[in-house]
Design an enzyme around this catalytic site. Structure first.
Site, PDB file in Angstrom:
ATOM      1  CG  ASP A 183     111.173 -73.843 -54.084  1.00  0.00           C
ATOM      2  OD1 ASP A 183     110.468 -73.427 -55.011  1.00  0.00           O
ATOM      3  OD2 ASP A 183     111.498 -73.130 -53.099  1.00  0.00           O
ATOM      4  CD  GLU A 267     107.036 -73.123 -59.104  1.00  0.00           C
ATOM      5  OE1 GLU A 267     105.952 -72.547 -58.928  1.00  0.00           O
ATOM      6  OE2 GLU A 267     107.998 -73.003 -58.331  1.00  0.00           O
ATOM      7  CB  CYS A 320      99.750 -77.803 -45.630  1.00  0.00           C
ATOM      8  SG  CYS A 320     100.255 -79.155 -44.536  1.00  0.00           S
ATOM      9  CB  CYS A 323      96.320 -81.405 -44.288  1.00  0.00           C
ATOM     10  SG  CYS A 323      96.609 -79.625 -44.101  1.00  0.00           S
ATOM     11  CB  CYS A 340      99.555 -76.445 -41.551  1.00  0.00           C
ATOM     12  SG  CYS A 340      97.971 -76.911 -42.300  1.00  0.00           S
ATOM     13  CB  CYS A 343      97.739 -80.941 -40.302  1.00  0.00           C
ATOM     14  SG  CYS A 343      99.019 -80.147 -41.305  1.00  0.00           S
ATOM     15  CG  ASP A 350     112.787 -71.815 -49.754  1.00  0.00           C
ATOM     16  OD1 ASP A 350     111.843 -71.210 -50.303  1.00  0.00           O
ATOM     17  OD2 ASP A 350     113.792 -71.238 -49.319  1.00  0.00           O
TER      18      ASP A 350
END
Length: 362
Positions: A183, A267, A320, A323, A340, A343, A350
């Site tokens: 990232d 990305e 997340c 999950c 989250c 979960c 990052d």
């Protein structure tokens, strides 16, 4: 596998060699502009441009008309015509804008000559170039493979460089099962899914005050004067220092990633559109995300690695990776750590994005 690889060195020409180098730059620019005008006339008259062969066939007659063109390397003049033809070919494929007339005031001036009949040689710390003879150069690394061409460049800082393009045999690295997601960001230059974070050195901010000082000095001096040119060279040297420092960090890190991982996931960023944000444009430019991507792609091609890209607008930071639930409030860039709601996993923004880039790219 045979690949084209460039080796860049600084050269130290003598005074008479500098005069000939500047003549070659001027003649190459003149030939480029001459045939560009002819090309545009052909487009207006016949609806189509010229070809490289048509322009190259007119080059001997042009030398007869302007005898000073005979003083410089003839291959450099042919390369100028070839560059013009390549520029129009890319323009027809909508890969870039149409070629424009070259100016001697452009900050970067260069010409290219090709290897024919042993006209480019290397011996210890001396480099032989056509018409120039032997030129001392800073041999910072060994030159590998067969020399194909040499591009001589005058940098805005007043330094002379040569880039030797060689055909060399590059062997792929041993295969590994490791997969890495990366990232890219501003606070941290890159956060991988595994391993240490790459800190952003922020070279623009580091040299900002020194750069502003010399830019103010240049603004107070008479444009075109000797003192103005001195200040302009100092500004260019600061920019050169920033660029070299940035490239050094990125080269070292991308090489390490390529050596250690078989597949690297990044990305697909729309950097041009992101640069329109006036609050972040300077920091995005300083991070050099495009340069990092470019280096990863060509090094992966050399060493038998794979680059995969996650979709540009995928919610990598908000999702997340455990999950798969999406948290809309994480879209705020000030949220660096979040929990989250499904979960209850605590995520670093990052690192979680790097894990999602890895999943989505695969």
């Amino acid at each position: 596998m045979l690949q084209h690889k460039a080796f860049k060195f600084r050269i130290y020409p003598k005074l008479e060699q500098i005069v000939l180098l500047r003549k070659t730059l001027g003649c190459s620019r003149f030939v480029f502009n001459h045939f560009l005008a002819k090309w545009k006339e052909s487009v207006q008259a016949a609806g189509k441009g010229l070809s490289y062969n048509a322009c190259a066939a007119q080059l001997p007659a042009l030398k007869q008309e302007f005898s000073w063109l005979k003083e410089v390397d003839s291959i450099a003049l042919q390369s100028a015509v070839r560059n013009l033809a390549d520029g129009f070919q890319r323009f027809s494929k909508k890969q870039n804008d149409a070629p424009r007339f070259k100016s001697r005031k452009h900050p970067v001036l260069s010409y290219t000559t090709r290897y024919t009949g042993g006209n480019i040689k290397v011996s210890a710390n001396q480099l032989q170039l056509p018409r120039l003879g032997w030129v001392p150069f800073a041999k910072s690394r060994e030159i590998e493979g067969r020399i194909l061409s040499a591009t001589v460049r005058l940098a805005p800082s007043g330094k002379w460089f040569v880039a030797l393009v060689c055909e060399t045999d590059i062997h792929p690295l041993p295969k590994t099962n490791r997969i890495l997601g990366i990232d890219r960001g501003i606070k941290h230059l890159a956060v991988p899914s595994e391993g240490p974070v790459l800190i952003n050195p922020r070279y623009t901010l580091r040299y900002e005050r020194m750069l502003a000082k010399w830019q103010r000095t240049m603004a107070r001096r008479v444009p075109g004067g000797s003192n103005w040119h001195k200040a302009k060279r100092n500004v260019a040297r600061i920019y050169e220092k920033m660029r070299n420092s940035r490239l050094d960090v990125i080269h070292k890190q991308t090489t390490m990633w390529i050596r250690e991982n078989q597949t690297i996931c990044i990305e697909d960023l729309r950097i041009t559109k992101m640069m329109k944000n006036r609050h972040l444009a300077k920091h995005i430019a300083d991070a050099a995300w495009g340069e990092m991507s470019r280096q990863l792609h060509y090094k992966a091609k050399w060493y038998g690695r794979t680059i995969k890209e996650a979709p540009a607008f995928a919610p990598t930071s908000q999702t997340c990776h455990i999950c798969g639930s999406k948290q809309a409030e994480v879209k705020d860039l000030s949220v660096r750590e979040w929990t989250c709601q499904v979960c209850q996993t605590v995520h670093d923004r990052d690192r979680n994005a790097a894990q999602n880039i890895k999943k989505m790219a695969l």
